[in-house]
Motif scaffolding. Structure first.
Motif, PDB file in Angstrom:
ATOM      1  N   TRP A   1     -33.140   8.067   4.708  1.00 18.87           N
ATOM      2  CA  TRP A   1     -31.770   7.548   4.594  1.00 18.87           C
ATOM      3  C   TRP A   1     -31.522   6.446   5.612  1.00 18.87           C
ATOM      4  O   TRP A   1     -31.947   6.538   6.761  1.00 18.87           O
ATOM      5  CB  TRP A   1     -30.759   8.672   4.841  1.00 18.87           C
ATOM      6  CG  TRP A   1     -30.724   9.676   3.753  1.00 18.87           C
ATOM      7  CD1 TRP A   1     -31.554  10.753   3.599  1.00 18.87           C
ATOM      8  CD2 TRP A   1     -29.827   9.701   2.641  1.00 18.87           C
ATOM      9  NE1 TRP A   1     -31.218  11.448   2.461  1.00 18.87           N
ATOM     10  CE2 TRP A   1     -30.152  10.824   1.860  1.00 18.87           C
ATOM     11  CE3 TRP A   1     -28.767   8.893   2.237  1.00 18.87           C
ATOM     12  CZ2 TRP A   1     -29.476  11.159   0.685  1.00 18.87           C
ATOM     13  CZ3 TRP A   1     -28.079   9.215   1.073  1.00 18.87           C
ATOM     14  CH2 TRP A   1     -28.436  10.334   0.305  1.00 18.87           C
ATOM     15  N   GLY A   2     -30.813   5.418   5.156  1.00 20.93           N
ATOM     16  CA  GLY A   2     -30.338   4.403   6.078  1.00 20.93           C
ATOM     17  C   GLY A   2     -28.985   4.806   6.636  1.00 20.93           C
ATOM     18  O   GLY A   2     -28.320   5.710   6.128  1.00 20.93           O
ATOM     19  N   ARG A   3     -28.582   4.139   7.690  1.00 16.57           N
ATOM     20  CA  ARG A   3     -27.251   4.376   8.236  1.00 16.57           C
ATOM     21  C   ARG A   3     -26.214   3.843   7.256  1.00 16.57           C
ATOM     22  O   ARG A   3     -26.413   2.800   6.642  1.00 16.57           O
ATOM     23  CB  ARG A   3     -27.116   3.673   9.576  1.00 16.57           C
ATOM     24  CG  ARG A   3     -25.830   3.965  10.310  1.00 16.57           C
ATOM     25  CD  ARG A   3     -25.845   3.336  11.695  1.00 16.57           C
ATOM     26  NE  ARG A   3     -26.900   3.911  12.523  1.00 16.57           N
ATOM     27  CZ  ARG A   3     -27.121   3.537  13.773  1.00 16.57           C
ATOM     28  NH1 ARG A   3     -26.403   2.592  14.323  1.00 16.57           N
ATOM     29  NH2 ARG A   3     -28.084   4.101  14.468  1.00 16.57           N
ATOM     30  N   GLY A   4     -25.129   4.546   7.091  1.00 14.90           N
ATOM     31  CA  GLY A   4     -24.122   4.150   6.126  1.00 14.90           C
ATOM     32  C   GLY A   4     -23.335   2.920   6.548  1.00 14.90           C
ATOM     33  O   GLY A   4     -23.283   2.561   7.729  1.00 14.90           O
ATOM     34  N   THR A   5     -22.703   2.297   5.568  1.00 12.68           N
ATOM     35  CA  THR A   5     -21.800   1.189   5.815  1.00 12.68           C
ATOM     36  C   THR A   5     -20.480   1.492   5.109  1.00 12.68           C
ATOM     37  O   THR A   5     -20.462   1.921   3.957  1.00 12.68           O
ATOM     38  CB  THR A   5     -22.415  -0.148   5.342  1.00 12.68           C
ATOM     39  OG1 THR A   5     -21.584  -1.236   5.740  1.00 12.68           O
ATOM     40  CG2 THR A   5     -22.611  -0.198   3.830  1.00 12.68           C
ATOM     41  N   LEU A   6     -19.372   1.296   5.826  1.00 16.20           N
ATOM     42  CA  LEU A   6     -18.068   1.727   5.328  1.00 16.20           C
ATOM     43  C   LEU A   6     -17.422   0.663   4.453  1.00 16.20           C
ATOM     44  O   LEU A   6     -17.326  -0.507   4.843  1.00 16.20           O
ATOM     45  CB  LEU A   6     -17.149   2.061   6.502  1.00 16.20           C
ATOM     46  CG  LEU A   6     -15.734   2.528   6.150  1.00 16.20           C
ATOM     47  CD1 LEU A   6     -15.794   3.841   5.363  1.00 16.20           C
ATOM     48  CD2 LEU A   6     -14.900   2.690   7.415  1.00 16.20           C
TER      49      LEU A   6
END
Length: 125
Positions: A115-120
């Motif tokens: 998983w990549g870090r999320g973006t809001l």
């Protein structure tokens, strides 16, 4: 080594568009699938938005994304894009890029193993 990072989040008004980028390594494009997920503001589980099955060159979308969201690939850069149009407040959430090596339905959170870090993304009415 498989590495993913997600970028492109921000605020947009209802009816607007946003283009998210999954920055992947070259090995990522050789994985079984690359998927986009989102998690609503109330801490619900991650829901599959769409997925690219790399060997088949097939793209699958969740019903809510069909006709509004588009996944595309830049093989040279190893970027996977999620173009989102006609965004609505219910599209607000954290968006993630993820990879699976094992097979299965890539719209299901448990199938994905990197998983990549999320973006809001915030959509206001």
């Amino acid at each position: 080594q498989v590495v993913v990072a997600t970028a492109g989040g921000g605020s947009v008004q209802s009816g607007g568009s946003r283009n998210l980028t999954c920055v992947a390594s070259r090995d990522t494009l050789k994985s079984y699938c690359i998927g986009w997920f989102r998690q609503g503001p109330h801490g619900d589980g991650r829901v599959g938005v769409g997925a690219l099955y790399t060997d088949e060159a097939r793209i699958e979308y969740h019903a809510f994304a069909k006709g509004r969201f588009t996944i595309s690939v830049d093989d040279a850069r190893a970027f996977v894009y999620l173009q989102m149009d006609n965004l609505q407040p219910e599209d607000t959430g954290m968006y993630y890029c993820a990879v699976s090596h094992g097979g299965g339905n890539c719209l299901i959170e448990s199938v994905m193993d990197v998983w990549g870090r999320g973006t809001l993304v915030t959509v206001s009415s």
